[in-house]
Design an enzyme around this catalytic site. Structure first.
Site, PDB file in Angstrom:
ATOM      1  CG  ASP A 100      -0.414   9.742 -27.306  1.00  0.00           C
ATOM      2  OD1 ASP A 100       0.138  10.746 -27.323  1.00  0.00           O
ATOM      3  OD2 ASP A 100      -0.990   9.387 -28.230  1.00  0.00           O
TER       4      ASP A 100
ATOM      5  CB  CYS B 285       4.184  -0.680   2.167  1.00  0.00           C
ATOM      6  SG  CYS B 285       3.179  -1.766   2.846  1.00  0.00           S
TER       7      CYS B 285
ATOM      8  CG  ASP C  19      -4.073   6.521 -30.841  1.00  0.00           C
ATOM      9  OD1 ASP C  19      -3.548   7.640 -30.392  1.00  0.00           O
ATOM     10  OD2 ASP C  19      -4.261   6.094 -31.819  1.00  0.00           O
TER      11      ASP C  19
ATOM     12  CB  CYS D  28      -0.940   0.016   1.267  1.00  0.00           C
ATOM     13  SG  CYS D  28      -0.053   0.074   2.838  1.00  0.00           S
TER      14      CYS D  28
ATOM     15  CG  ASP E  80      -2.559  11.986 -29.848  1.00  0.00           C
ATOM     16  OD1 ASP E  80      -1.817  12.806 -30.065  1.00  0.00           O
ATOM     17  OD2 ASP E  80      -2.598  10.718 -30.385  1.00  0.00           O
TER      18      ASP E  80
END
Length: 712
Positions: free
Chosen positions: A612, A27, A608, A24, A433
């Protein structure tokens, strides 16, 4: 251990370790804080998804064994980072969770087989004392061993946390399970009325389902950087001093090596073109649909596809220093920073754990001091732990996430992480984009007559150029030209019905006085007039509607693209976006996202392409279309499974509604504990009623989660 130190050019050193047991944000903070406090350590970053801890050292004189020993004292075993060992460790953890889940499921079903008759006959005493005692012992024989085995995942985590002087959510779960088993054995031995062996193992079964889903989600997050590196060529063709070609592993390529790249192959490393002219498909790197012409002496980036003839290049970097590797490191860094998001349940646990434990201890000690016998005081303390068990607190967010994710899936949005919904609800700025997101992502022929298309089609069908393929799609099936020759970066020529024709750039076709554009082709027969074919990347039908809907919700919009300025400007004007930038490299997109974050903006990135991926990983939240590269989809938090951009608006609406439901659940869980805990401390609630109340609180939280608003 000094053999595992990596020295930098500036004299500093870095140590990469594989850390196990971190689960987590708490941690991460604990490990990084402890490492930063060690002498000789300048910085430490832990990637929760991969378990990789990168420790920056002042120089190579620092003893790595001391760092590993410090981690061991914190309760996190560490070894030098090895990708193979990391994969084995992840597989081992997955198998352990599956086994614990199977044992808990078996124990819950079979313990209930013996406990149900006890509960069914509780009020009219259908069972005799001997039969009740037998049923309780049988339930203990099945439920207790299964609970102990299945609970080891939580017990180990709780013990590590306590040894470090802190308490995570696994501490109350562990204490509740252990004391529930203890009071159940006590009641069974003393012929009491209540035993909760089935409740203990059932609780673990439900919690292990959540732990397994978390393991799967982290495995998906780890794959993003790996998918990027998988796009590299596995080997390279090197030309030795004698002029002979030989294939070598990608990792053996050194700067200065002479490379040979054949048509259709990827550039293995960043290299300089030695001679001639190349036509490279950089769509994975820049998002541009049109191939890029590279001349001698210019840089060819790793990952680009050679669409022209045989190339000779001079390596400029090793594979680990290539453009693709740099993007992969950006993605990994983005995943790491994204893992630092502190969930609401973790923040609530910081207050919940000590308060509940103190209340249970005070109930036992106070009851005993006020004259209760130890058995009754223990029953009251256990009732406090059971009635305040963090089930409702633990379900407050996951229940909402499950409902919201299911509804978004029906609307064409795949949610990969529950935490993504929390981040999506906070966004105030969206970065698009252009190619493949606001547009369809492929060039389309516009304004050409059917007769011209039919004339150019035989040549277009023989070419692999994206714009030539667009002409071929528009024409449909038909004959091919003969004696076809493709000239790299210029065009294609051949015979159509015995007449020589050309399709390509203006100068190549014979129109030298006109400008040659990247969004046009020229076609003509030899010694005849030439015609111009124009192309455009078609805008998505709902792009304008999506931008307007985002602005109506108070969200600002920006376009960051690797395409040419003219193409980006045209799209920005059409959709009504005033803030746009063009010609950006992957690192520049990631830096733009970091700059926005530094200004306090919560950025949603929608992209996409491979160019990116780094920006997707660095953004506060990220969405990729279903047509995106697998690497980009893995780097994103949500994936659009349908060809509808308005699903982005739907996702934001549902995420904001889910956040409201989650906060309501936390409020109810807090109110429930404020009422139920005092009742249990005063003896008004026995363990059986406490179990019913705990289940009822979970049910209320789940029903409220179903109120997550769907789109009307």
């Amino acid at each position: 251990m000094s053999a595992f130190l990596r020295k930098a050019d500036d004299g500093h050193a870095r140590l990469d370790l594989l850390v196990t047991g971190a689960r987590c944000a708490g941690c991460i903070a604990k490990i990084e804080r402890a490492m930063a406090g060690l002498p000789g350590v300048t910085a430490a970053r832990l990637n929760l998804s991969t378990g990789r801890l990168s420790v920056n050292l002042v120089d190579d004189s620092v003893d790595p064994a001391r760092i590993i020993a410090a981690l061991a004292r914190l309760g996190y075993p560490a070894t030098p980072y090895d990708p193979g060992a990391a994969l084995v460790q992840r597989d081992r953890e997955g198998r352990r969770l599956i086994l614990a889940l199977a044992v808990a499921g078996f124990g819950a079903m079979n313990a209930m087989m013996f406990s149900v008759p006890i509960w069914a006959g509780l009020f009219d005493q259908e069972l005799g004392p001997a039969t009740r005692s037998l049923m309780m012992w049988m339930s203990a024989a099945v439920g207790a061993p299964c609970a102990i085995f299945a609970g080891m995942t939580f017990f180990r985590s709780a013990w590590r946390s306590l040894r470090a002087g802190q308490a995570n959510m696994d501490v109350p779960i562990s204490v509740g399970v252990i004391l529930t088993l203890a009071i159940s054995f006590s009641e069974t031995i003393l012929n009491g009325r209540d035993a909760y062996f089935d409740a203990a193992v059932s609780l673990l079964f439900l919690l292990l389902i959540g732990r397994w889903l978390d393991h799967v989600l982290r495995a998906r997050a780890r794959s993003a950087a790996g998918d990027l590196l998988a796009l590299q060529a596995p080997a390279a063709c090197v030309i030795d001093e004698a002029g002979r070609e030989r294939s070598v592993p990608l990792g053996d390529v050194q700067p200065g090596d002479l490379l040979r790249v054949r048509p259709g192959d990827r550039i293995p490393v960043d290299a300089t073109l030695e001679a001639g002219e190349a036509l490279l498909d950089n769509s994975l790197l820049t998002g541009e649909s049109a191939p890029e012409r590279v001349q001698a002496g210019q840089l060819c980036r790793a990952g680009a596809v050679n669409t022209s003839g045989l190339l000779t290049l001079r390596a400029r970097a090793r594979s680990e220093d290539s453009a693709l590797a740099a993007i992969a490191r950006l993605v990994e860094a983005g995943s790491q920073s994204r893992s630092r998001y502190v969930r609401l349940a973790d923040r609530a646990a910081a207050l919940y754990v000590p308060v509940v434990h103190a209340a249970a201890l005070a109930t036992f000690a106070g009851g005993w001091a006020l004259g209760l016998d130890p058995r009754e005081a223990l029953i009251r303390a256990v009732a406090v732990l059971i009635v305040t068990c963090p089930c409702a607190l633990g379900l407050a967010v996951p229940a909402v996430q499950v409902v919201a994710s299911a509804r978004l899936f029906r609307r064409g949005v795949l949610v990969k992480s529950g935490a993504a919904l929390e981040r999506l609800a906070e966004i105030d700025h969206v970065v698009f984009d252009k190619t493949g997101v606001l547009t369809e992502g492929r060039p389309a022929l516009v304004g050409a007559s059917p007769s011209i298309i039919a004339l150019a089609a035989p040549l277009a069908r023989a070419s692999s150029h994206p714009m030539a393929r667009a002409v071929a799609r528009a024409a449909g099936d038909g004959p091919l030209a003969t004696e076809v020759v493709e000239h790299a970066g210029l065009g294609v020529e051949g015979l159509i019905d015995g007449r020589r024709a050309r399709l390509g750039r203006a100068a190549f076709v014979g129109v030298p006085t006109l400008r040659s554009g990247e969004t046009e082709l020229w076609f003509g027969f030899e010694d005849e007039s030439k015609v111009r074919l124009q192309f455009s990347d078609v805008l998505r039908p709902d792009a304008v509607e999506t931008i307007l809907a985002l602005k109506a919700r108070g969200i600002t919009v920006e376009i960051l693209s690797g395409d040419q300025a003219g193409a980006v400007r045209d799209v920005a004007v059409t959709v009504g976006v005033a803030d746009w930038r063009a010609g950006l490299m992957p690192q520049e997109k990631a830096e733009a996202i970091d700059h926005l974050a530094a200004e306090g903006r919560k950025v949603l990135m929608i992209g996409d392409g491979l160019n990116d991926a780094a920006a997707l990983a660095r953004a506060h939240a990220a969405i990729a279309p279903g047509s995106a590269l697998e690497a980009s989809q893995n780097a994103a938090d949500l994936v659009l499974t349908r060809d509808a951009l308005m699903a982005v608006v739907e996702a934001i609406d549902v995420a904001r509604s889910a956040r409201r439901r989650a906060l309501e659940n936390f409020g109810f869980a807090a109110l429930y504990n404020l009422v139920a805990a005092p009742a249990a401390m005063l003896g008004l609630v026995n363990p059986f009623v406490a179990a019913l109340a705990m289940s009822g609180s979970s049910l209320v939280v789940t029903l409220n989660a179903l109120r997550v608003r769907n789109r009307r």
